[in-house]
Design a protein around this motif. Structure first.
Motif, mmCIF file in Angstrom:
data_model
loop_
_atom_site.group_PDB
_atom_site.id
_atom_site.type_symbol
_atom_site.label_atom_id
_atom_site.label_comp_id
_atom_site.label_asym_id
_atom_site.label_seq_id
_atom_site.Cartn_x
_atom_site.Cartn_y
_atom_site.Cartn_z
ATOM 1 N N GLN A 132 -1.651 -2.424 1.504
ATOM 2 C CA GLN A 132 -2.558 -2.767 0.043
ATOM 3 C C GLN A 132 -3.069 -4.266 0.443
ATOM 4 O O GLN A 132 -4.361 -4.530 0.160
ATOM 5 C CB GLN A 132 -1.476 -3.082 -0.970
ATOM 6 C CG GLN A 132 -1.093 -1.798 -1.737
ATOM 7 C CD GLN A 132 -0.499 -2.005 -3.127
ATOM 8 O OE1 GLN A 132 -0.448 -0.880 -3.848
ATOM 9 N NE2 GLN A 132 0.202 -3.005 -3.302
ATOM 10 N N GLU A 136 -7.070 -5.673 0.682
ATOM 11 C CA GLU A 136 -7.481 -6.963 -0.035
ATOM 12 C C GLU A 136 -8.246 -7.832 0.973
ATOM 13 O O GLU A 136 -8.986 -8.378 0.553
ATOM 14 C CB GLU A 136 -6.317 -7.426 -0.546
ATOM 15 C CG GLU A 136 -5.891 -6.703 -2.006
ATOM 16 C CD GLU A 136 -4.450 -7.177 -2.439
ATOM 17 O OE1 GLU A 136 -3.930 -8.155 -1.625
ATOM 18 O OE2 GLU A 136 -3.885 -6.770 -3.434
ATOM 19 N N ASP A 161 5.150 -2.594 -8.322
ATOM 20 C CA ASP A 161 3.838 -3.514 -7.784
ATOM 21 C C ASP A 161 2.792 -2.763 -7.068
ATOM 22 O O ASP A 161 2.076 -3.111 -6.033
ATOM 23 C CB ASP A 161 4.340 -4.622 -6.650
ATOM 24 C CG ASP A 161 5.555 -3.952 -5.588
ATOM 25 O OD1 ASP A 161 5.776 -2.829 -5.674
ATOM 26 O OD2 ASP A 161 6.071 -5.191 -4.995
ATOM 27 N N LYS A 163 -0.521 -1.350 -6.674
ATOM 28 C CA LYS A 163 -1.811 -1.751 -7.001
ATOM 29 C C LYS A 163 -2.842 -0.485 -6.383
ATOM 30 O O LYS A 163 -4.097 -0.462 -7.305
ATOM 31 C CB LYS A 163 -2.403 -3.091 -6.381
ATOM 32 C CG LYS A 163 -1.594 -4.052 -6.566
ATOM 33 C CD LYS A 163 -2.030 -5.477 -5.958
ATOM 34 C CE LYS A 163 -1.079 -6.745 -6.296
ATOM 35 N NZ LYS A 163 -1.631 -7.737 -5.430
ATOM 36 N N ILE A 164 -2.830 0.173 -5.369
ATOM 37 C CA ILE A 164 -3.780 1.157 -4.998
ATOM 38 C C ILE A 164 -2.929 2.269 -4.682
ATOM 39 O O ILE A 164 -2.020 2.380 -3.836
ATOM 40 C CB ILE A 164 -4.403 0.445 -3.659
ATOM 41 C CG1 ILE A 164 -4.817 -0.850 -3.719
ATOM 42 C CG2 ILE A 164 -5.342 1.443 -2.910
ATOM 43 C CD1 ILE A 164 -5.405 -1.442 -2.405
#
Length: 293
Positions: A132, A136, A161, A163-164
């Motif tokens: 991830q 980013e 956690d 996010k993707i």
């Protein structure tokens, strides 16, 4: 030029539906076959750290682009993978840096996959966190998994956690190994499906069951198998180091199997695994149950 369909990933990125796999392709042959594949019209090449040809593949792409300025870097889709021995946050960060270093000639990695789920929860989780972060940073455009079963995907999708979501799951698929439950799950989750060993690792390419279809469509058995993956909506990775097979494999994208014939090919399913099969790798909870037994 052969017209190859594209697939839009949940990351928003576009991936050509037919790619060149370079598993077991020695470094010197990778340097030779990749430019020839690009000449033939391929715009998607799939490598991995464990293949030990990332640098050769990347440099071959970069060199070809210099000779073909009408094709831009963003027109080529390059995939690599983090192997099991590099699972865990810190190890994966280092592995990503190494893969990026080997791909420095092309600037970035389009898709980076977890090669298989063969470690434990903590390591798999750490690996995904590192992936991830790579997205980013902008140096990796999309991330996904390979050889993940439903249970591994459910574990990943439940990370607190997260996010993707994985953009893609790369798995062995062909008419003798349809993995219907896994395919259904991936489709419902909006995760693209990529088929490796679409010819059954060469073990099914001469199967008599393919003859009626090859005759009907006036195509080779290999083309029928690749066309089956495409008809199912999969991205497909036929592997070859033989130049004469590059274009015929790509031309499979122009074969349009009828829905009835796709179902007939589906009916060949016998869970015939021709490669490794980490999809059944146990979760930590399952390992504990095994110890109790």
């Amino acid at each position: 030029m052969v017209s190859v369909p594209n697939v839009k990933l949940n990351s928003g990125k576009i991936i050509p539906a037919v790619g060149l796999g370079v598993w077991k392709t020695p470094q010197n042959l990778a340097s030779q076959i990749v430019p020839k594949a690009l000449d033939a019209g391929y715009r998607h090449v799939d490598s991995a750290a464990i293949y030990k040809n990332e640098e050769e593949v990347s440099e071959a792409i970069a060199s070809w682009l210099k000779k073909n300025p009408s094709v831009k870097r963003e027109d080529i889709f390059y995939t690599s993978k983090v192997f099991d021995s590099d699972h865990g946050y810190e190890k994966t960060k280092k592995a990503i840096e190494l893969s990026l270093e080997k791909a420095k000639s092309i600037g970035y990695i389009d898709l980076l996959l977890v090669h298989s789920p063969q470690s434990d929860y903590e390591k798999r989780h750490g690996t995904w966190m590192a992936l991830q972060e790579a997205v980013e940073s902008g140096k990796v455009k999309s991330i996904g998994v390979s050889n993940y079963g439903v249970k591994h995907l459910k574990e990943l999708l439940a990370y607190p956690d997260l996010k993707i979501k994985p953009a893609l799951n790369q798995i062995e698929l062909h008419p003798w190994l349809t993995r219907s439950e896994l395919v259904d799950f991936l489709q419902k989750e909006g995760i693209a499906i990529e088929a490796y060993s679409p010819l059954g690792n060469g073990k099914k390419v001469n199967d008599p069951a393919l003859e009626p279809f090859a005759k009907k469509y006036n195509k080779t058995n290999a083309q029928i198998l690749i066309a089956w993956s495409l008809a199912r909506g999969f991205i497909v990775l036929p592997k070859t180091v033989t130049e004469s097979r590059l274009l015929p494999n790509l031309e499979s994208a122009e074969v349009k199997l009828s829905e009835e014939d796709v179902k007939k090919l589906d009916a060949l399913d016998e869970h015939f695994v021709t490669c490794w099969d980490p999809i059944e790798y146990p979760l930590d909870s399952e390992k504990k149950e095994e110890k109790k037994d």
